[in-house]
Structures are given as structure tokens and as C-alpha cells.
Design an enzyme around this catalytic site. Structure first.
Site, PDB file in Angstrom:
ATOM      1  N   HIS A 564      12.148  -7.464  -8.214  1.00  0.00           N
ATOM      2  CA  HIS A 564      13.344  -8.306  -8.373  1.00  0.00           C
ATOM      3  C   HIS A 564      13.925  -8.623  -6.999  1.00  0.00           C
ATOM      4  O   HIS A 564      13.622  -7.972  -5.988  1.00  0.00           O
ATOM      5  CB  HIS A 564      14.396  -7.635  -9.264  1.00  0.00           C
ATOM      6  CG  HIS A 564      14.941  -6.352  -8.728  1.00  0.00           C
ATOM      7  ND1 HIS A 564      15.905  -6.297  -7.737  1.00  0.00           N
ATOM      8  CD2 HIS A 564      14.667  -5.054  -9.055  1.00  0.00           C
ATOM      9  CE1 HIS A 564      16.204  -5.035  -7.478  1.00  0.00           C
ATOM     10  NE2 HIS A 564      15.454  -4.246  -8.261  1.00  0.00           N
ATOM     11  N   CYS A 585      12.471   0.459  -8.137  1.00  0.00           N
ATOM     12  CA  CYS A 585      12.091  -0.945  -8.207  1.00  0.00           C
ATOM     13  C   CYS A 585      11.595  -1.449  -6.856  1.00  0.00           C
ATOM     14  O   CYS A 585      11.763  -0.815  -5.819  1.00  0.00           O
ATOM     15  CB  CYS A 585      13.272  -1.794  -8.666  1.00  0.00           C
ATOM     16  SG  CYS A 585      13.634  -1.595 -10.426  1.00  0.00           S
TER      17      CYS A 585
END
Length: 609
Positions: A564, A585
């Protein structure tokens, strides 16, 4: 003299009369010469002796009983009796005994008209001892034969079965004994017909489908080296779907195609050495397209993680509702039925089986351009000319006015803390240089078990592949490309803190990133994953609401871990992750995250190392 003659004549007449009467008396209790009774010789015997012959004839011999290939036997003397009669004489007389002077010169074919008595209990006991009443042969439906390399599959004929009750068998045997039969075949009398015969359309279609899938002996070419995919191997991949449709195990087919890289490793290594160290690899995706077109099969869709999660959630919801309803149900049987119905309604995982296309679609595939190969020296190289380096070269390039908008959408560079973040355009398809005609000289067997075979010659650089000859498409991949993840995948290096998107073995996008803090709770996991889904404008929340971050481009691949944008970061790459890493992430620059989001697809492989 006259008196003497009369006396002689009278004596002769008396003698003749005595003889006549004696003959009449004899034949009153005996049979005439040339007599038969029930086909047996019975000349000049007493009626008592004739009765004995009749009884012996009625009980001699045996009755053979057949049921398909099984045989049974009954001796007539063990199961028959002849009715005792007081009028045997009348039955055996053929006219008056006083007519004997004439009758002795005639043939007499007599019938005793005797009656046999079948001892049913004895018949039952003997047949029970022989096991006839236990015989029950199920009918064999027509079925597909086992596979043979020469003939493939065929439909085997059906076989009738056999079944009869004890009472029906006894009735048939008693009737045969009473009618003096020596053989009784019960095979057809009590035959059980099969449900499926050899003219069954479904069986014929199944045999045809199997033969269409397996009756191939493919030869894969890279230059003069070959690898064989034979019908025996294809047959081992045959599967049937839940609805009975015949197909091939698509995972096995994929594994085989992916294994061609290793099979042709010597030839690919030689290519790499010949062309300045390019990393030559088998284009497994194109190879699958070619092979599927040759086989005429549909390519099944793989269930994504998101689809799997949705399916399992829906199944759990149905089961939960059924359990609730079952608890409210007072009737135990009905409650169990509710649970069984809920189990039956569970949606199963999709089958990864490739089934045959329709005949029309297969005919269209046979003329598909995918089966046309452009060869260079007998090798099908799809992208012989590598693209320019996408990132650094694009940084200083000036786009024309007509190209400016496209360039803005496909190529962006961003300098953050000295690191250049590049988003490269898709590699331009280059026209394959017209191939040279391959002479195809025979040689020794190549390394890795690949047999050397004459390469088909190419006219004007392009040929349509013969029935089972396939030219393996080869790609020139970047040196950083790694096999085992397909030709299109996302490469995440924790050590280098880099994210690379490979397409057709070429690096098309690359950026610095920040991965998880290397602790037990926050580390990014190593391994192979797939993009589960894509989502815009998502708020990511940590466990126990430790954090909440808004992201514009969310691409999860490992549960709650994904790629992301991280607009809150000013730097990416280097050793940032070791002290200020994410919660697992992959943090990306916004521009790169946007382009990556637009380019990747759900299900794309992700390799974290």
C-alpha cells in the site's frame, strides 16, 4: 389208401392247429420279432421283461444343466421312478396274438406310454448339494476399457447376469426330466439384462473425450533438442469432474510445462552464453496457451483467496442457520435432516480440471495464431531484443507533446532521500526477426535426457506446428528474474528493500520500499503468496486499535499484510525498516503504489524473500 391220406392230412392239420394255438398263446405274453419299445429293441421277450426294459430305459442316463459357464448334473435313476401298471400287456400288444403268422414278418414300433414320476425332494437335495440354488451372477454393464497406447479407450460390451428362485429352477428341471431331455440350458431362461449396453451414447461420448485428450505424442522443440510428452503421461492426468465430465488435471499440466525449464536447461544456458548473459527462460504462460489449443481444452479459473474466504463464510452462515433451526426443532429426525440438508448445500471448492471445448471451438483453436511460431535458428524466441532499462533511462527522457499524457500515466520518477522510484512502461512488443531456415542435422543426445531430433524447417520464418510438434516459446528475462513464480509476479526483497514487478520475465516497475520491523510481532513473512484482492481508500487498523492509517491503494496478499501507499513516509529503502519498519505491510511511495495498483491483477503471485 384214401383213408391213410385223410389220416395224414388230419394229423398235419392237427399239428398246424397246435402250432398255431401255441404261437397265439406264446405271443399273447411276448412281443413279436422285429419289435421295439420306446425305441429300444424288444423282440421276442415277455411283457414282464419288456416292462423291466422300459423302466431301465426311463431311468438310465442323466440330465445336464448349464448356467452360463457353470455345469450341473442329475442321474435319472436317482430322481425318477416309473409308474407301475397292470395293463403293460395291452400297451405292448400290437394287434391280436392270433395274427401272429402274419405279424412275425412285420415291424412293430411300440410305445409303452409309461409315466415317469419325478422325485422332487430328491432333485432339490441333489441340486442344493451342487450349489445351483446359490448361484446369482450380476449383470455387467457396458463400460470403458482400460487405456492402451495403441487403441486408447473403447467401449466394452455388456454381459448378462443370471438369477432365479429355487422354485423356478425346480419347475424347469422337473419339466425337463419328464420330457426325457438330456440337456437343459437355463442361461437365457433366467437371464438378467444389464442396465447399460454398448450402444450407450454417454459411454461413447466419454470414450471419444478421453481419446481426444490422451491420444497425443507431443514433441517439444528448442532448436534441435526435444522433449516428449506421451499419451501414457496424459492418460495419468485424466480426471472426472463432479458432474461426470472428462478432463485433465490442470495442476499437473502446469507442473509439467513449468518443468520444461529444467528439461531444456542446457539449451537455455547456451542461449544465455551466446547472447551476452541474458537470462533465457521458457515462456510457460504462452506454452500453456499453445498446449491448451492443441488439446482443445478450457482453462479452469483458479479460486482466489478472496473467493475462497467468501465461499467459506457463506457456507458457515448456512450451517450456523441450520444448527439454530435444528435446536428449535422438537422432532429429532427433522433436526438431523435440517443439518444434512445444510451439509449438502455447502458450496464446494471449484475443480481445477481442464475439460474439452466444443467441436466448433476446437476447430477454431486449430487455426489460432497462437499455433504459429516465428523461428530464429529453429528457436521460438518471443522477445529477442531487450527493452531499455525502464527506470533510469526514463528519468531523463523527454516526452513529446503527443505522448505526454501517456507518459504521465505509465512512467513516473520520484526522488526521495536520494533513491529514484521508477514506474516503467510495459515492454514494447518487438517484431521477431525473420528466422533462418533450420537445417536440422541429427546429432548426439543432448544433456538432461532431451533427445536430439531433426528440427522442422521454417519457410519465410513462420510455420504452423504439425499435429504433435510444439516449439517451446522462449523469453529473454532480466538477470534478477527468478523462476518458480510464473513469468508475471511481484518480487519483494526484504534485504534490498525493493519491490519489482516482472512481466514476461522483464522488470517493468521497481521501487524502494519499507517492510515490517524485524520483530516477532511485526516482521514481514517470507514465502510465496498471491494478491487476494484490490481496494481503494481503505483505513487500516492495527490490533487493539494501536494505529489507524488511511491508504489510497490497498493490495493484501498475506492475511492482513499487503502492499500500500504510505504518504506519511518521506523516505523509503535502505535500513529504515530495522528501526522504523511497518507492522508487516509493504510501504510504497504513492506514485508507485498507484501505478502498481492499476497494473497488477487479483491472484498475481507475490514472492517475499
Amino acid at each position: 389208401m384214401e383213408r391213410k391220406q385223410k389220416k395224414i392230412l388230419g394229423g398235419a392239420a392237427a399239428a398246424l392247429c397246435v402250432c398255431y394255438l401255441a404261437g397265439a398263446a406264446f405271443f399273447a405274453g411276448h412281443t413279436y420279432p422285429n419289435s421295439t419299445v420306446d425305441g429300444k429293441d424288444a423282440s421276442l421277450i415277455s411283457y414282464t421283461r419288456a416292462q423291466e426294459l422300459i423302466t431301465a430305459a426311463a431311468t438310465e442316463g442323466s440330465l445336464g444343466i448349464r448356467v452360463k459357464d457353470l455345469s450341473y448334473s442329475l442321474h435319472r435313476k436317482d430322481v425318477l421312478g416309473v409308474e407301475s401298471r397292470d395293463n403293460w400287456k395291452e400297451a405292448l400288444k400290437d394287434g391280436s396274438s392270433f395274427a401272429w403268422p402274419v405279424a412275425i414278418f412285420q415291424r412293430h414300433e411300440l410305445l409303452s406310454k409309461r409315466t415317469v414320476d419325478v422325485h422332487r425332494d430328491a432333485v432339490e437335495k441333489l441340486l442344493e448339494e451342487q450349489g445351483l440354488f446359490e448361484v446369482s451372477i450380476p449383470a455387467q454393464d457396458a463400460k470403458l476399457s482400460d487405456y492402451t497406447a495403441d487403441a486408447g479407450y473403447s467401449v466394452l460390451s455388456a454381459e448378462t447376469g443370471w438369477s432365479a428362485s429355487k422354485e423356478d429352477i425346480l419347475n424347469a428341471v422337473v419339466e425337463a426330466l419328464q420330457s426325457d431331455q438330456s440337456e437343459l440350458d437355463l442361461t437365457d431362461t433366467f437371464a438378467v439384462q444389464p442396465a447399460v449396453t454398448a450402444d450407450n451414447a454417454t459411454l461413447a461420448e466419454k470414450a471419444a473425450a478421453r481419446n481426444a485428450l490422451v491420444n497425443h505424442d507431443f514433441t517439444f522443440f528448442i532448436g534441435q533438442a526435444t522433449v516428449q510428452l506421451d499419451s501414457e503421461t496424459l492418460n495419468s492426468w485424466l480426471r472426472e469432474t463432479r458432474d461426470g465430465t472428462t478432463g485433465l488435471d490442470y495442476a499437473a499440466l502446469e507442473d509439467y510445462v513449468n518443468g520444461l525449464q529444467g528439461q531444456f536447461e542446457p539449451q537455455l544456458a547456451a542461449l544465455s552464453a551466446e547472447h551476452g548473459g541474458e537470462n533465457y527462460v521458457v515462456d510457460s504462460e504462452r506454452m500453456m496457451q499453445i498446449l491448451c489449443a492443441k488439446l482443445g481444452i478450457n482453462r479452469p479459473a483458479r479460486e482466489s483467496e478472496a473467493q475462497k474466504a467468501a465461499r467459506l463464510a457463506a457456507n458457515a452462515k448456512k450451517l450456523k442457520a441450520a444448527k439454530r433451526a435444528a435446536r428449535r426443532e422438537k422432532d429429532k429426525a427433522k433436526a438431523e435432516q435440517l443439518l444434512k440438508e445444510a451439509e449438502a448445500q455447502q458450496t464446494q471448492a471449484p475443480e481445477y480440471i481442464a475439460t474439452l471445448k466444443s467441436e466448433e471451438d476446437r476447430a477454431a483453436d486449430a487455426a489460432s495464431p497462437v499455433l504459429t511460431a516465428s523461428l530464429r535458428d529453429g528457436i521460438f524466441i518471443e522477445n529477442p531484443d531487450p527493452d531499455p532499462a525502464p527506470a533510469q533511462a526514463a528519468a531523463g527522457a523527454e516526452a513529446t507533446a503527443a505522448e505526454s499524457q501517456t507518459a504521465a500515466e505509465t512512467v513516473q520518477t520520484e526522488s526521495v532521500n536520494g533513491d529514484t522510484i521508477a514506474v516503467g512502461a510495459a515492454p514494447v512488443e518487438t517484431e521477431t526477426v525473420e528466422s533462418l531456415t533450420a537445417e536440422g542435422n541429427s546429432g548426439d543426445e543432448s544433456e538432461g535426457g532431451s533427445a536430439v531430433k531433426e528440427t522442422p524447417k521454417s519457410l519465410n520464418g513462420e510455420i504452423v506446428m504439425a499435429k504433435d510438434d510444439l516449439f517451446v516459446p522462449v523469453l529473454a528475462a532480466d538477470p534478477e528474474f527468478q523462476l518458480g513464480h510464473g513469468l508475471n509476479y511481484i518480487d519483494i526483497s526484504i534485504e534490498k528493500q525493493r519491490v519489482i514487478l516482472f512481466e514476461n520475465g522483464r522488470k517493468v516497475m521497481e521501487s524502494a520500499c519499507v517492510t515490517g520491523l524485524p520483530t516477532r510481532e511485526r516482521a514481514t513473512h517470507y514465502g510465496n503468496f498471491r494478491i487476494a484482492y484490490k481496494q481503494r481508500n481503505r483505513i487500516l487498523r492495527g490490533s487493539q486499535n494501536l494505529y489507524a492509517a488511511f491508504v489510497s491503494y490497498w493490495m493484501p496478499f498475506d492475511g492482513g499484510i499487503g502492499l500500500h501507499d504510505a504518504s506519511w513516509r518521506g523516505k523509503f529503502g535502505g535500513n529504515i525498516y530495522q528501526s522504523n519498519g511497518s507492522h508487516g505491510c509493504i510501504n510504497l511511495p504513492s506514485a508507485f503504489a498507484k501505478q502498481l495498483y492499476e497494473r497488477i491483477t487479483v491472484g498475481m503471485p507475490v514472492y517475499v524473500h
